[in-house]
Design a protein around this motif. Structure first.
Motif, PDB file in Angstrom:
ATOM      1  N   GLU A   1      50.998  -1.416 -77.844  1.00 38.15           N
ATOM      2  CA  GLU A   1      48.868  -0.837 -78.224  1.00 38.15           C
ATOM      3  C   GLU A   1      48.875  -0.003 -77.512  1.00 38.15           C
ATOM      4  OE1 GLU A   1      47.163  -4.328 -77.300  1.00 38.15           O
ATOM      5  OE2 GLU A   1      47.243  -5.313 -79.056  1.00 38.15           O
ATOM      6  N   VAL A   2      48.278   0.702 -78.386  1.00 37.57           N
ATOM      7  CA  VAL A   2      47.521   2.652 -78.283  1.00 37.57           C
ATOM      8  C   VAL A   2      45.736   1.815 -78.607  1.00 37.57           C
ATOM      9  CG1 VAL A   2      49.658   3.390 -78.042  1.00 37.57           C
ATOM     10  CG2 VAL A   2      48.081   3.524 -80.388  1.00 37.57           C
ATOM     11  N   GLU A   3      44.959   2.827 -78.094  1.00 34.94           N
ATOM     12  CA  GLU A   3      43.804   3.005 -78.023  1.00 34.94           C
ATOM     13  C   GLU A   3      43.704   3.372 -79.860  1.00 34.94           C
ATOM     14  OE1 GLU A   3      39.888   5.900 -77.490  1.00 34.94           O
ATOM     15  OE2 GLU A   3      41.243   6.185 -76.799  1.00 34.94           O
ATOM     16  N   ASP A   4      42.820   3.160 -81.040  1.00 38.02           N
ATOM     17  CA  ASP A   4      42.485   2.800 -82.367  1.00 38.02           C
ATOM     18  C   ASP A   4      41.969   4.225 -82.614  1.00 38.02           C
ATOM     19  OD1 ASP A   4      42.407   2.709 -85.017  1.00 38.02           O
ATOM     20  OD2 ASP A   4      41.048   1.299 -85.047  1.00 38.02           O
ATOM     21  N   ASP A   5      42.494   5.636 -82.022  1.00 31.35           N
ATOM     22  CA  ASP A   5      41.771   6.773 -82.407  1.00 31.35           C
ATOM     23  C   ASP A   5      43.255   7.610 -82.805  1.00 31.35           C
ATOM     24  OD1 ASP A   5      39.928   9.214 -81.886  1.00 31.35           O
ATOM     25  OD2 ASP A   5      42.068   9.441 -80.584  1.00 31.35           O
ATOM     26  N   ILE A   6      42.676   8.845 -83.670  1.00 29.79           N
ATOM     27  CA  ILE A   6      43.576   9.441 -84.428  1.00 29.79           C
ATOM     28  C   ILE A   6      44.329  10.379 -83.436  1.00 29.79           C
ATOM     29  CG2 ILE A   6      42.357  10.897 -85.070  1.00 29.79           C
ATOM     30  CD1 ILE A   6      44.285  11.024 -87.788  1.00 29.79           C
ATOM     31  N   LEU A   7      44.225  10.464 -82.636  1.00 31.30           N
ATOM     32  CA  LEU A   7      44.690  11.566 -81.699  1.00 31.30           C
ATOM     33  C   LEU A   7      45.550  10.912 -80.445  1.00 31.30           C
ATOM     34  CD1 LEU A   7      42.047  13.728 -80.335  1.00 31.30           C
ATOM     35  CD2 LEU A   7      43.714  14.627 -82.088  1.00 31.30           C
TER      36      LEU A   7
ATOM     37  N   ARG B   1      49.314  10.993 -80.957  1.00 32.58           N
ATOM     38  CA  ARG B   1      49.680  11.814 -80.068  1.00 32.58           C
ATOM     39  C   ARG B   1      49.642  13.190 -79.746  1.00 32.58           C
ATOM     40  NH1 ARG B   1      54.633  10.865 -76.558  1.00 32.58           N
ATOM     41  NH2 ARG B   1      53.840   9.688 -74.542  1.00 32.58           N
ATOM     42  N   LYS B   2      48.302  13.631 -80.848  1.00 27.48           N
ATOM     43  CA  LYS B   2      47.819  15.027 -81.267  1.00 27.48           C
ATOM     44  C   LYS B   2      47.005  15.371 -80.349  1.00 27.48           C
ATOM     45  CE  LYS B   2      50.287  15.308 -84.654  1.00 27.48           C
ATOM     46  NZ  LYS B   2      51.540  16.469 -84.675  1.00 27.48           N
ATOM     47  N   GLY B   3      46.712  16.794 -80.355  1.00 25.85           N
ATOM     48  CA  GLY B   3      46.097  17.212 -79.224  1.00 25.85           C
ATOM     49  C   GLY B   3      46.137  18.069 -78.120  1.00 25.85           C
ATOM     50  N   GLU B   4      45.173  18.483 -77.610  1.00 27.64           N
ATOM     51  CA  GLU B   4      45.223  19.517 -75.909  1.00 27.64           C
ATOM     52  C   GLU B   4      46.056  17.949 -75.098  1.00 27.64           C
ATOM     53  OE1 GLU B   4      45.792  23.284 -74.084  1.00 27.64           O
ATOM     54  OE2 GLU B   4      45.283  22.838 -75.906  1.00 27.64           O
ATOM     55  N   GLU B   5      46.289  17.557 -75.055  1.00 25.23           N
ATOM     56  CA  GLU B   5      46.419  16.648 -73.596  1.00 25.23           C
ATOM     57  C   GLU B   5      47.744  16.422 -73.924  1.00 25.23           C
ATOM     58  OE1 GLU B   5      43.130  13.990 -72.226  1.00 25.23           O
ATOM     59  OE2 GLU B   5      44.138  13.738 -74.195  1.00 25.23           O
ATOM     60  N   TYR B   6      48.339  16.381 -75.067  1.00 25.07           N
ATOM     61  CA  TYR B   6      49.684  16.025 -75.925  1.00 25.07           C
ATOM     62  C   TYR B   6      50.636  17.323 -75.753  1.00 25.07           C
ATOM     63  CZ  TYR B   6      47.785  11.375 -75.967  1.00 25.07           C
ATOM     64  OH  TYR B   6      46.897   9.848 -76.140  1.00 25.07           O
ATOM     65  N   ASN B   7      50.157  18.425 -75.877  1.00 28.77           N
ATOM     66  CA  ASN B   7      50.863  19.731 -76.034  1.00 28.77           C
ATOM     67  C   ASN B   7      51.683  19.884 -74.666  1.00 28.77           C
ATOM     68  OD1 ASN B   7      50.483  20.769 -78.474  1.00 28.77           O
ATOM     69  ND2 ASN B   7      48.595  22.052 -77.879  1.00 28.77           N
ATOM     70  N   TYR B   8      51.909  18.839 -73.695  1.00 30.71           N
ATOM     71  CA  TYR B   8      52.626  19.096 -72.716  1.00 30.71           C
ATOM     72  C   TYR B   8      52.264  18.764 -71.481  1.00 30.71           C
ATOM     73  CZ  TYR B   8      47.409  20.472 -70.869  1.00 30.71           C
ATOM     74  OH  TYR B   8      46.305  20.524 -70.203  1.00 30.71           O
TER      75      TYR B   8
END
Length: 276
Positions: A153-159, A163-170
């Motif tokens: 399960e993951v947070e029900d949020d598109i990011l 796994r999109k957004g600044e936090e997932y870039n690295y």
């Protein structure tokens, strides 16, 4: 007993790329992110418990490359594995990389994929493009591979889902595979996995996202459970693994009840936006 296999030495070389940037490879000893504090407030812990979640299906594939693998062949292998996300539906996140530190199982490369449903994973295994990639760019250059599939399960949020957004870039992708002993009770297993989930969810200063679950891959039963943790940096992972909370949890909740455990990690650091 098993804890030695989970003591993660500083990698000499880690290389990889994730689903939000499509970069190729960067040779490095660690990510460049500053060291962060090992802490979690009560507000952060209660907030993580109250968030709505959505079920996803995770796929982990570990490879044992043959000795003498050239950089060009390795690059093609990882590039084609990464590019599968553009050739078929259902893959919502992916990361792949070279494992730089030695491990007892001699795994050299790791692939992580996320699917929305089990049906998407089933189609992935049978997809002609994926089978071609395996037959032409992976299996000829590897001694073998290990697959682990689990629902989480993951947070029900598109990011968070994609796994999109600044936090997932690295960051640093941490893969933990576990085989619980046959005499371990369901309660022993649940308590161990719950304790790991509670610890990882309480440390947003170190961890971007953590998923875990029991392996339902009938053709690959070497490991019973798996967890994948995206740390914000190599330093963040190092703080977690060397921290008293993790060590105490491992000794009390896992060591008495497992037969085998393997912990691996690779760096995700996109440097280019073009892929094959």
């Amino acid at each position: 007993m098993i804890h030695q296999a989970l003591a993660l030495p500083r990698p000499i070389l880690t290389r990889g790329f994730g689903s939000n940037g499509g970069g190729l490879f960067v040779d490095q000893c660690r990510t460049k992110n500053p060291r962060v504090a090992f802490c979690a407030s009560d507000d952060q812990m209660s907030s993580s418990k109250s968030k709505k979640t959505r079920k996803v299906v995770e796929h982990v594939c570990l490879l044992i490359a043959k000795e003498g693998l050239s950089e060009e062949v390795e690059k093609d292998m990882l590039d084609y594995l990464y590019t599968t996300q553009y050739q078929m539906r259902g893959i919502v996140a992916i990361s792949v990389g070279c494992i730089g530190d030695r491990n007892n199982e001699d795994y050299t490369h790791a692939l992580f994929m996320r699917f929305q449903r089990k049906e998407d994973l089933d189609k992935f295994y049978e997809n002609p493009f994926f089978l071609k990639v395996l037959n032409e760019y992976v299996t000829p250059f590897c001694h073998g591979l290990t697959n682990v599939d689990y629902e989480s399960e993951v947070e029900d949020d598109i990011l968070a889902i994609f796994r999109k957004g600044e936090e997932y870039n690295y960051g640093e992708e941490f893969v933990l595979l576990i085989t619980f002993a046959k005499n371990a009770s369901d309660k022993n297993t649940k308590d161990a996995m719950d304790s790991f989930a509670q610890l990882t969810s309480s440390l947003p200063s170190l961890i971007v996202q953590s998923t875990q679950g029991s392996n339902f891959n009938d053709s690959s039963k070497e490991f019973t459970h798996a967890a994948v943790v995206r740390f914000r940096s190599f330093d963040a992972m190092e703080i977690f693994v060397e921290g008293r909370e993790y060590k105490d949890m491992w000794r009390s909740q896992f060591e008495p009840f497992i037969e085998k455990a393997v912990a691996l990690h690779f760096s995700v650091d996109p440097v280019r936006t073009d892929v094959m």
